[in-house]
Write an enzyme that holds these catalytic residues in place. Structure first.
Site, PDB file in Angstrom:
ATOM      1  N   LYS A 189       0.852  -1.188   0.000  1.00  0.00           N
ATOM      2  CA  LYS A 189       0.000   0.000   0.000  1.00  0.00           C
ATOM      3  C   LYS A 189       0.892   1.244   0.000  1.00  0.00           C
ATOM      4  CE  LYS A 189      -4.010  -2.118   0.348  1.00  0.00           C
ATOM      5  NZ  LYS A 189      -5.130  -1.947  -0.597  1.00  0.00           N
ATOM      6  N   ASP A 228      -0.508  -0.517  -4.488  1.00  0.00           N
ATOM      7  CA  ASP A 228      -1.914  -0.115  -4.467  1.00  0.00           C
ATOM      8  C   ASP A 228      -2.025   1.234  -3.763  1.00  0.00           C
ATOM      9  OD1 ASP A 228      -4.640   0.077  -4.441  1.00  0.00           O
ATOM     10  OD2 ASP A 228      -4.987  -1.652  -3.149  1.00  0.00           O
ATOM     11  N   GLU A 286      -1.905   0.260  -8.742  1.00  0.00           N
ATOM     12  CA  GLU A 286      -3.348   0.058  -8.679  1.00  0.00           C
ATOM     13  C   GLU A 286      -4.051   1.310  -8.162  1.00  0.00           C
ATOM     14  OE1 GLU A 286      -6.516  -3.126  -6.691  1.00  0.00           O
ATOM     15  OE2 GLU A 286      -4.376  -3.256  -6.264  1.00  0.00           O
ATOM     16  N   ASP A 303      -9.209  -0.493 -10.012  1.00  0.00           N
ATOM     17  CA  ASP A 303      -9.919  -1.282  -8.999  1.00  0.00           C
ATOM     18  C   ASP A 303     -11.256  -0.609  -8.719  1.00  0.00           C
ATOM     19  OD1 ASP A 303     -10.826  -2.653  -6.763  1.00  0.00           O
ATOM     20  OD2 ASP A 303      -9.106  -2.212  -5.504  1.00  0.00           O
ATOM     21  N   LYS A 306     -13.073  -7.833  -8.604  1.00  0.00           N
ATOM     22  CA  LYS A 306     -13.565  -8.286  -7.305  1.00  0.00           C
ATOM     23  C   LYS A 306     -15.062  -8.560  -7.432  1.00  0.00           C
ATOM     24  CE  LYS A 306     -10.211  -5.677  -4.532  1.00  0.00           C
ATOM     25  NZ  LYS A 306     -10.023  -4.498  -3.660  1.00  0.00           N
TER      26      LYS A 306
END
Length: 369
Positions: free
Chosen positions: A163, A188, A213, A238, A262
């Site tokens: 992250k 991300d 991401e 995402d 997802k």
């Protein structure tokens, strides 16, 4: 698909290790397990993957519970449902709430596969018997991140996601590359940047990241297209991809080179498969993202990730990565960097009834006449 009952289990469990982003630190995970039962006593299971607070999307466990109990289930109880892919269009008149819809729809996919006596993977068109496993690290310090990466590599994970934000990005990525120069590494951002950070993001190109991401706003695909033209590193979308149309438009605009799929974020298995099929047709890479799930959603992810377009290791980790004991049996295990795709009927995992009872904090039942 004649049902006799739908049962809700609101569950709560602490994570083995707190999970941190610049938006939130998650120490405890709450969810809703949905069990649907047909006239022959077969059971299908789904999981609502929304968080307790609206840091990832606007949905929460409580809003999902409200939508499911007050709207979706009473509506579906009046409808004839022939197969699982009917659920998404039937619920399309209700705006938004994809995670609530997905949790319910998952259960119908599991049940349909069991009624057909095949695996969910086979029902969806999956071809893989094993899938490569990736892992996400959400730690607060560089030292803790490096320690977690070392342990995950020892456990066989093939790809690591970290992250990042403007406060830690270059220092963190540089520190990891010094220790692991050839690690398959992705970052991300969870929308931590704007186009004003263009130079900062371009500076990450030299570190050979697999992808960045969701660097920009969750509702954006236009500025991501501008950014992707300037970056060598592939952008992965995402939060920006909530519908099939979002994916179609992002591809048309050149907003990304990769899409994270997802099930919960896009409203269910059927939409997830449609996005996969589109990306496969357009030669866009996809991978299966994770939501700190319990075993039910993890099982659905494994089935989805067995489809031929999922070539990048997904965020599908061993159960013990998050839980001292999961609610499904057997627990998901990563062996030599891969996870086996179950060949049994439905999702291929059984519910650990004792564990489910231990972690359930509320229940509700809907009976069909």
């Amino acid at each position: 698909m004649r049902l006799t009952a739908i049962n809700f289990y609101v569950i709560h469990m602490p994570l083995v290790t707190p999970f941190s982003t610049h938006l939130e630190t998650v120490k405890n995970r709450e969810s809703i397990i949905i069990e649907i039962i047909d006239q022959d006593g077969r059971k299908g299971y789904g999981e609502v993957v929304a968080f307790s607070s609206p840091w990832y999307t606007e949905e929460t466990v409580k809003t999902c519970y409200h939508m499911l109990t007050d709207f979706f289930i009473p509506f579906l109880m009046k409808k004839e449902i022939r197969e699982a892919k009917d659920i998404y269009p039937l619920l399309s008149n209700f705006k938004g709430n994809p995670m609530a819809k997905a949790g319910l729809e998952m259960a119908f996919w599991d049940l349909q596969a069991k009624q057909m006596n095949i695996s969910l993977s086979k029902l969806l068109g999956g071809t893989a018997s094993t899938i490569p496993a990736g892992v996400v690290v959400g730690a607060k310090s560089i030292e803790e991140t490096l320690e977690q990466i070392e342990q995950h590599l020892l456990n066989g994970y093939q790809r690591v996601k970290i992250k990042i934000s403007p406060e830690n990005d270059l220092k963190l990525v540089s520190a990891i590359r010094k220790v692991y120069p050839h690690l398959s590494l992705m970052a991300d951002a969870n929308s931590a940047y704007t186009l004003r950070d263009m130079d900062r993001l371009k500076a990450l190109d030299e570190y050979g990241l697999l992808m960045i991401e969701q660097p920009l706003d969750a509702n954006d695909i236009i500025h991501h297209a501008t950014l992707q033209k300037e970056l060598q590193t592939p952008i992965c979308l995402d939060e920006s991809i909530v519908t099939f149309q979002d994916a179609k438009h992002a591809i048309q605009l050149g907003s990304c080179q990769v899409i994270n799929i997802k099930i919960g974020r896009v409203g269910g298995v059927w939409t997830a498969k449609q996005i996969h099929d589109l990306c496969l047709e357009k030669n866009l890479e996809v991978w299966c993202g994770g939501m700190l799930e319990f075993g039910v959603s993890r099982a659905h992810n494994i089935a989805l990730a067995s489809l031929p377009g999922f070539t990048i290791p997904g965020d599908i980790s061993s159960s013990n990565r998050y839980w001292t004991e999961d609610i499904t049996l057997p627990e998901v295990k990563v062996e030599k960097g891969s996870i086996s795709v179950p060949s049994g009927t439905g999702i291929g995992f059984e519910i650990n009834e004792n564990r489910l009872k231990q972690v359930t904090v509320a229940t509700e039942r809907f009976s069909f006449s």
